[in-house]
Enzyme design. Sequence first.
Site: not given
Length: 99
Positions: A7-9, A39
């Site tokens: 998960l990231c931005n 995310v």
Amino acid sequence: MKRILLLCNGGLSTGILVKKMKAAAEAQNYECEIWAAPVASAEEEGGNVDLILLGPQVRFQMEVVKKQVTCPVVSIDPVSYGTMNGEKVLAQAKKEMGD
């Protein structure tokens, strides 16, 4: 087969890392499914995974994500992330999952 979610931005910055992790897994004959997502979609994406890895830029949201899922949630080592070292991140994931 293990399922690993990064998960990231926006789900984009981890795309390169996912490719490198998949290449490392293939080289090791390690059967797993790895993909990336934003995310914000942790709850819907993380429902049936063995591990969630958070990009360093969203690690501050770890407690929020942990409340949304039942699997372990850990932050990716920032140096491994910054260098896009798929082998090291895969090793971190395998260690977290007891493999």
